[in-house]
Design a protein around this motif. Structure first.
Motif, mmCIF file in Angstrom:
data_model
loop_
_atom_site.group_PDB
_atom_site.id
_atom_site.type_symbol
_atom_site.label_atom_id
_atom_site.label_comp_id
_atom_site.label_asym_id
_atom_site.label_seq_id
_atom_site.Cartn_x
_atom_site.Cartn_y
_atom_site.Cartn_z
ATOM 1 N N LEU A 6 0.849 -1.186 0.000
ATOM 2 C CA LEU A 6 0.000 0.000 0.000
ATOM 3 C C LEU A 6 0.886 1.238 0.000
ATOM 4 C CD1 LEU A 6 -2.623 -1.244 2.594
ATOM 5 C CD2 LEU A 6 -2.944 -1.013 0.147
ATOM 6 N N TYR A 10 -1.337 5.607 2.994
ATOM 7 C CA TYR A 10 -2.067 4.704 3.888
ATOM 8 C C TYR A 10 -1.438 4.729 5.282
ATOM 9 C CZ TYR A 10 -3.884 0.377 5.862
ATOM 10 O OH TYR A 10 -4.466 -0.549 6.684
ATOM 11 N N ASP A 48 -9.142 3.948 3.580
ATOM 12 C CA ASP A 48 -8.673 2.563 3.585
ATOM 13 C C ASP A 48 -9.393 1.737 2.528
ATOM 14 O OD1 ASP A 48 -7.008 3.222 5.628
ATOM 15 O OD2 ASP A 48 -8.006 2.000 7.158
ATOM 16 N N HIS A 51 -7.791 2.763 -0.758
ATOM 17 C CA HIS A 51 -6.437 2.222 -0.915
ATOM 18 C C HIS A 51 -6.450 0.725 -1.176
ATOM 19 C CE1 HIS A 51 -4.806 5.908 1.203
ATOM 20 N NE2 HIS A 51 -4.030 5.793 0.137
#
Length: 97
Positions: A6, A10, A48, A51
């Motif tokens: 990620l 993030y 989140d 992502h």
């Protein structure tokens, strides 16, 4: 965060919300701190999801370490609504409307 699957945004988003959460715990009488923590948690739920959905690797490039990393990110995402509810209860106890 440790697998670098990620992006850095993030990690920065989650760690900054963690820092605000520590501030909210330390200053028990501050309504601003708990409000910022609750808003930050709600925003990180949205980011989140974005992502994980954008940077999820294809099946060909999914090693065990990446699978574990994405599993922990999804587990963290699943626990955030519970955290939001508990923080909201703290907000109400501190006098929020």
């Amino acid at each position: 965060c440790m697998n670098y699957m990620l992006p850095l945004s993030y990690a920065w988003g989650n760690f900054s919300v963690l820092a605000v959460g520590i501030w909210a715990i330390v200053q028990r009488d501050s309504l601003d701190a708990i409000t910022m923590f609750l808003i930050g948690l709600l925003l990180t739920v949205l980011t989140d999801i974005i992502h994980i959905s954008i940077f999820y690797p294809s099946h060909d490039f999914l090693s065990d370490v990446k699978r574990f990393s994405i599993g922990m990110a999804i587990f963290s995402l699943l626990l955030k609504p519970v955290s939001c509810y508990l923080v909201y209860r703290m907000y109400r106890e501190r006098g929020g409307e």
